[in-house]
Design a protein around this motif. Sequence first.
Motif, short mmCIF file in Angstrom:
data_model
loop_
_atom_site.label_atom_id
_atom_site.label_comp_id
_atom_site.label_asym_id
_atom_site.label_seq_id
_atom_site.Cartn_x
_atom_site.Cartn_y
_atom_site.Cartn_z
N ILE A 119 0.83 -1.21 0.00
CA ILE A 119 0.00 0.00 0.00
C ILE A 119 0.86 1.26 0.00
O ILE A 119 0.53 2.25 -0.64
N THR A 120 1.98 1.20 0.71
CA THR A 120 2.84 2.38 0.82
C THR A 120 4.04 2.32 -0.12
O THR A 120 5.01 3.06 0.07
N SER A 121 3.97 1.45 -1.13
CA SER A 121 5.08 1.36 -2.08
C SER A 121 5.24 2.69 -2.83
O SER A 121 4.32 3.51 -2.90
N HIS A 122 6.39 2.87 -3.41
CA HIS A 122 6.74 4.11 -4.09
C HIS A 122 5.71 4.50 -5.15
O HIS A 122 5.24 5.64 -5.20
N THR A 123 5.35 3.56 -6.01
CA THR A 123 4.42 3.87 -7.10
C THR A 123 3.03 4.20 -6.57
O THR A 123 2.37 5.11 -7.10
N MET A 124 2.58 3.50 -5.55
CA MET A 124 1.25 3.76 -5.00
C MET A 124 1.20 5.12 -4.31
O MET A 124 0.26 5.88 -4.50
N ARG A 125 2.23 5.42 -3.53
CA ARG A 125 2.27 6.73 -2.85
C ARG A 125 2.30 7.86 -3.86
O ARG A 125 1.59 8.86 -3.69
N ASN A 126 3.10 7.73 -4.89
CA ASN A 126 3.20 8.81 -5.88
C ASN A 126 1.89 9.03 -6.62
O ASN A 126 1.44 10.17 -6.77
N PHE A 127 1.27 7.96 -7.08
CA PHE A 127 0.04 8.11 -7.87
C PHE A 127 -1.14 8.53 -7.00
O PHE A 127 -1.74 9.58 -7.22
N TYR A 128 -1.46 7.71 -6.01
CA TYR A 128 -2.65 7.98 -5.20
C TYR A 128 -2.41 9.09 -4.18
O TYR A 128 -3.33 9.85 -3.86
N GLY A 129 -1.18 9.21 -3.69
CA GLY A 129 -0.86 10.29 -2.75
C GLY A 129 -1.04 11.65 -3.39
O GLY A 129 -1.56 12.58 -2.76
#
Length: 149
Positions: A119-129
Amino acid sequence: MNAPEPDPSNSISDQQIKHLEFIQAIVTRLGNGSFLIKGWTLTAGGIFFGLLAKDLSWKVALTGFVPIIGFWLLDSYYLRQERLFRKLYDAVRVPNSTIEPFAMNVQVYHTSVPWPRVITSHTMRNFYGTLLLVNLAFFVGGIVQEIHQ
């Protein structure tokens, strides 16, 4: 000079190759699903952001968090499944693998791919964050606007 003969004990069987193809097909489908989820997220976010840009409202912005977080969790599920199947792929590709032929059980890898890390992976944080931050800005702007009215 002749090329050395390949060592049959270091090669993988035709059955393993077919197994790897099945696993790769699953990973591909999961990747496609993740791509579609991101598309739906941008569509839903765009609708909310368009509404908010036209008529700022903290209530609409609050509602906008629901699809972003929901899609984030759903996309994380797909990413986790993809990583689990990649672990299975790595175990099957080894010559003389102990994995049962055509087994698709990824349960044994669950502890090595924990939810919080996905959930807190780099790609997820960048896109959804990023989408959450934009929505948060609309939310705060809506509250500030309501206070000053």
